[in-house]
Every structure is written in C-alpha cells, then in structure tokens.
Design a protein around this motif. Structure first.
Motif, mmCIF file in Angstrom:
data_model
loop_
_atom_site.group_PDB
_atom_site.id
_atom_site.type_symbol
_atom_site.label_atom_id
_atom_site.label_comp_id
_atom_site.label_asym_id
_atom_site.label_seq_id
_atom_site.Cartn_x
_atom_site.Cartn_y
_atom_site.Cartn_z
ATOM 1 N N SER A 1 1.529 1.505 -3.613
ATOM 2 C CA SER A 1 0.365 1.647 -4.492
ATOM 3 C C SER A 1 -0.304 3.007 -4.370
ATOM 4 O O SER A 1 -0.632 3.645 -5.387
ATOM 5 C CB SER A 1 -0.652 0.543 -4.185
ATOM 6 N N SER B 1 7.336 -5.935 -7.227
ATOM 7 C CA SER B 1 6.416 -7.072 -7.174
ATOM 8 C C SER B 1 7.112 -8.375 -7.509
ATOM 9 O O SER B 1 6.835 -9.421 -6.899
ATOM 10 C CB SER B 1 5.240 -6.834 -8.128
ATOM 11 N N SER C 1 -6.234 -5.470 -4.165
ATOM 12 C CA SER C 1 -5.656 -5.498 -2.817
ATOM 13 C C SER C 1 -6.581 -6.205 -1.841
ATOM 14 O O SER C 1 -6.124 -6.934 -0.949
ATOM 15 C CB SER C 1 -5.382 -4.071 -2.337
ATOM 16 N N GLY D 1 -7.009 -1.341 -8.364
ATOM 17 C CA GLY D 1 -6.025 -1.623 -7.327
ATOM 18 C C GLY D 1 -6.657 -1.953 -5.994
ATOM 19 O O GLY D 1 -6.212 -2.863 -5.290
ATOM 20 N N TYR E 1 -7.144 3.082 -12.130
ATOM 21 C CA TYR E 1 -6.027 2.466 -11.423
ATOM 22 C C TYR E 1 -6.384 2.235 -9.956
ATOM 23 O O TYR E 1 -6.142 1.154 -9.393
ATOM 24 C CB TYR E 1 -4.807 3.372 -11.550
ATOM 25 N N GLU F 1 0.818 -1.212 0.000
ATOM 26 C CA GLU F 1 0.000 0.000 0.000
ATOM 27 C C GLU F 1 0.853 1.263 0.000
ATOM 28 O O GLU F 1 0.460 2.287 -0.565
ATOM 29 C CB GLU F 1 -0.937 -0.008 1.215
ATOM 30 N N SER G 1 6.642 -0.637 -9.963
ATOM 31 C CA SER G 1 5.672 -1.625 -9.509
ATOM 32 C C SER G 1 6.088 -3.038 -9.915
ATOM 33 O O SER G 1 5.986 -3.980 -9.124
ATOM 34 C CB SER G 1 4.287 -1.288 -10.094
ATOM 35 N N LYS H 1 -0.353 -5.964 -9.934
ATOM 36 C CA LYS H 1 0.850 -5.134 -9.831
ATOM 37 C C LYS H 1 1.774 -5.338 -11.031
ATOM 38 O O LYS H 1 2.454 -4.408 -11.472
ATOM 39 C CB LYS H 1 1.619 -5.459 -8.548
ATOM 40 N N TYR I 1 -1.276 5.732 -7.331
ATOM 41 C CA TYR I 1 -2.613 6.205 -7.691
ATOM 42 C C TYR I 1 -2.618 7.727 -7.797
ATOM 43 O O TYR I 1 -3.234 8.303 -8.703
ATOM 44 C CB TYR I 1 -3.648 5.777 -6.641
#
Length: 499
Positions: free
Chosen positions: A144, A259, A175, A171, A167, A141, A255, A226, A148
């Motif tokens: 992320s 990831s 999540s 997302g 997005y 988070e 990302s 991701k 955003y």
C-alpha cells in the motif's frame, strides 16, 4: 533452524528474495550509475521481474507436497499452487508496467519509479502466500505505501497530489479498521496463524457471535478498499484520473490480484464451512455479505461508467464493476467443488491483469502523444494509429467478455461457479451487468473507428519497445481466450488443493 531446513524452505520465498536483490541493484544503478546505465534501469527492472516470474514455474522441489500445500517459515508462509499462480501474475504485471512507463516522460525517466514498483510488487507477493496475521498486515502495508507514493508521483500536478492524498487517507482509515478486526481475531484465538484461529474458535469458543461477525466485517472493509468494491470505492475515480497513467494501470491490477489471493485464503482458512458459533454457520454470513457487495459493485460501477466522458474515469468505474464480477467467484466458495470457484477467480485475475494493462498501455501512449484524456479525443484513432486502436479494442472487448478475447471465458467460469453454488440469481444479475458494460466499451470503440476528429491527419507513433510490450500483452489476451484456456484453467484449479 538448521542450514538444511533453511535451504529446503528457500524456494517458497525465492521470488521475494530475488525482488529484494533486484530493488538493491536498481537503487544503486540509479544513484551511482552512468547516464547510459540509468536509462537502462527500466529494462533491468522489467527483465528482472519477468525472469523471476519463471522461478515458480521451473523450480518445485517436491511437487506432491507442493500441490497439497505446506506451511513454512514457522507457519508464516503457505507454499502452494495458489500462491505461485498469483506471484507469476504480479511479477508479469510489474514487468509490463515498467515497459509501459516508457511512454510517459514524466514518469518513465525516473529511476525511483521502477524501484517503488518493485517494492510494491514485493508486498503483493508476500500477500499471496501469507498465512499469519502479522505477515498479512506487513505485506498489505508493503504494497500500500508504495502505491500511495506512486499515486502522487507527479508532485507538480495538483490532480496527482489530490489523488495521492485521498488514496492515503482512505487507505490509512481502512487499514486501521482491518487491523482492529485482526486484533479481535487474535484476542478470540490467542494465535495469529490463520488456520490456528479457526481451530481455536471451533473448540468451544464462547466469545460471542456478534463479536466474531464484527471482526469479519472489519476485515472485509479492509479488503473492500483494496479491491475498490462498493461502498469502499470512493478513492478510485479520483486516483485513477489524477495519478500518472502508468501508475493507474499498476494500481488497477496489482492491488486487486494480491487482495483476491489473500481474501480467498483468509476466508477459507479462518471461517471454514464447519465453523459454527451459537448455531450459526459463519460461512453463510460472509457469503451473503460478499453477494451483496458484488451486486452493488457491479451495478453501480457499470451504471456510473455510462455517464463518464474521461477515459480514465470510465476505466475506474469499470474496475469497480470488475471487482464485483470477481467477488462472484469468492462467494461461490460455499459450493461443494471449491476448485471451480478458486479456478474462476484465479483465471479471471490472470486475464484481467493483461487486459487492463493492454487498455491502459494504449491510453498511456495516446495521452503522452496528445495530452488529452477525453473519450471524444479518441475520435479517428484508427486512422492516426491503426495498431494502437487495435490494441485498445482487443482490451475493451476482453473487458466486455467478447470472444475470442480472454474476458469471455473469464466471465463464463465465474458465472458457472455461481450457478453450481446455487447462486443463480447472482449469476443472472452479473449477466445483465455484463450487457450494460458492453455498451460503454463499444461506444469507445465506435469513437475510435467511426467518429471523425480534428487531428485525423496527425499520426500517433508507437515506440519500438512500447510496441513490443503492447503486442505481447495483446497476444496473451487473445491466447487466453483461445488455445491457452485449458492449460491456464487447469493450473488455476490446482490452487484449491492447498486450501
């Protein structure tokens, strides 16, 4: 915790501590600094992250312990070569992004942009070394939410607002699914430590095979989003096209890199080869799942990219295909030699970060100078700006896997890992996809060097700082495909030692 223990564990999180301090400095400089100070925020951010990237390289208190990997901070942080490799990647990506943002007047002159990039990079760093479900989700988070914000950074641009909203919605949904998968794993094991979950499920676990596989699929859904892998890719074209181009460049690399670092660690720690439930080896299931996702991602990304007329959307579908290529290395972790699979993923991400930033850097400058994003608008770019056309060409050739650019060895190592893991069919499909991808990359190069545009006589200038950023990035891409292959690959292979 004793003071000595605290100082002994500090190197494992020193880049994160440094980024936090850098974020505070940038925040106060932008709010309270003079006009001249605010103009230099970009250089403070870029230089700061570049210097922090050197920390994992020059300060390793106990090399023997480090190479084997050690859990610190109560088992939350894994201090090993894999985490350090990806931290260096992410910090360098953030530094280059800050410099390239100078070419976009609607973004590069905003101090808060650099602050958000720093916070997003901090989340990526935490992801690369997380060894506990709680830290994993916090790190996800932390990465992320800033992304955003960056995607919708141009509040007056409807495309940017739409891309940022899509997005965020996708997302948030991904999540939530991933968090539900985490909660199931915690319920099965009674612990949030990644290694502890595997130990608990190995010792007479009777929670049910279907439930474990459901949790695994939910977690893969979150990672798939991701990575912009199919079928979790729907946000990618709209976000790439609508977001400011520097943001698109940063999203496309940060990302993915973070990831993939976490995905490799998560799958090998929570679902190791020896874990079998009801007589079924869980590793076989996730390997087959990733093989299917890799094939579909490569094929759909490349085929749809053939029909794109917008350069940013073309790069979006190219990014989807690149995620499919990299998943080959993750699927190859089933083999006898994990070092080859881990090294192939790490090297490919190292190469991909600089390659994608190079291409997007050239596109940023072109769009800023012309206001146009269509591939046909690149006609005659070689005559308008030879160096800019050369930089974009090097990046496209690297994405296509043409030597001496780094992409050639990146794909070679991935395909080699697949073959040695008995995934020969997957390797052949990947080769076919690489040939398809080469076509649309060469089309863009042909437009720049052969086609004649209406503005052939209008030059496209390259600012000095921007030129340095592009030149250094292009040099790294070429070096990674020539003399730097062996040392970087050997460094990447160390990443398997701590898993």
């Amino acid at each position: 915790m004793e003071a000595f223990d605290l100082w002994a564990q500090l190197p494992s999180v020193l880049p994160e501590v440094g980024l936090t301090a850098l974020a505070v400095i940038v925040l106060f400089a932008d709010i309270y600094g003079s006009i001249a100070t605010r103009r230099n925020v970009v250089f403070v951010s870029a230089v700061g992250m570049a210097l922090l990237a050197l920390v994992p390289l020059i300060w390793v208190p106990d090399p023997a312990q480090f190479e084997k990997g050690v859990l610190l901070w109560g088992g939350m942080v894994n201090y090993d070569p894999l985490s350090q490799i990806f931290k260096v990647m992410l910090l360098l990506a953030g530094a280059v992004t800050c410099l390239m943002a100078l070419g976009d007047k609607g973004v590069g002159d905003k101090g808060e942009f650099y602050l958000i990039v720093i916070v997003a990079t901090l989340g990526g760093l935490m992801m690369s070394s997380a060894s506990d479900l709680i830290l994993v989700f916090v790190a996800l988070e932390t990465l992320s939410i800033p992304l955003y914000m960056l995607a919708s950074f141009r509040r007056g641009d409807l495309r940017s607002a739409e891309g940022g909203m899509k997005y965020f919605l996708y997302g948030a949904f991904a999540s939530a699914i991933m968090l539900f998968g985490f909660s199931l794993l915690y319920g099965f094991a009674g612990t949030t430590n990644l290694g502890g979950i595997a130990d608990a499920m190995s010792g007479g676990f009777d929670g049910g095979l279907v439930a474990v596989m459901a949790a695994l699929v939910m977690v893969v859904v979150g990672f798939g989003f991701k990575l912009s892998a199919v079928p979790f890719h729907f946000w990618t074209p709209d976000v790439y096209e609508g977001a400011p181009t520097p943001v698109t460049a940063f999203v496309s690399v940060s990302s993915k890199a973070a990831s993939f670092a976490l995905l490799v660690r998560f799958l090998t720690a929570v679902f190791p080869p020896e874990l079998a439930i009801a007589g079924v080896v869980i590793q076989d299931f996730w390997v087959n799942l990733l093989v299917v996702i890799a094939i579909v991602s490569m094929t759909l990304g490349n085929v749809v990219a053939l029909r794109q007329s917008n350069i940013k959307r073309l790069l979006a579908y190219s990014s989807i295909a690149q995620a499919g290529y990299t998943l080959i290395g993750v699927a190859a972790l089933q083999g006898l030699d994990d070092s080859l699979a881990v090294a192939s993923v790490s090297f490919y991400m190292f190469m991909y970060i600089f390659t994608n930033l190079l291409v997007f850097g050239g596109v940023i400058l072109f769009i800023a100078a012309t206001g146009k994003e269509e591939i046909k608008d690149l006609a005659g770019l070689n005559r308008r700006s030879p160096w800019l056309a050369l930089f974009i060409t090097i990046g496209l050739l690297s994405l296509g896997g043409i030597p001496p650019a780094a992409g050639f060895f990146g794909k070679f190592f991935l395909f080699q890992a697949a073959v040695k893991s008995n995934l020969v069919g997957l390797a052949l499909i990947a080769v076919a996809n690489a040939i398809i991808a080469l076509y649309y990359y060469l089309v863009v190069i042909k437009v720049m060097y052969v086609d004649v545009g209406p503005d052939d006589e209008i030059p496209v200038g390259i600012p000095r700082a921007y030129g340095w950023a592009l030149g250094i990035t292009a040099s790294i891409v070429v070096l990674l495909g020539t003399i730097a292959v062996t040392p970087i690959y050997n460094w990447a292979a160390l990443g398997a030692s701590g898993l």
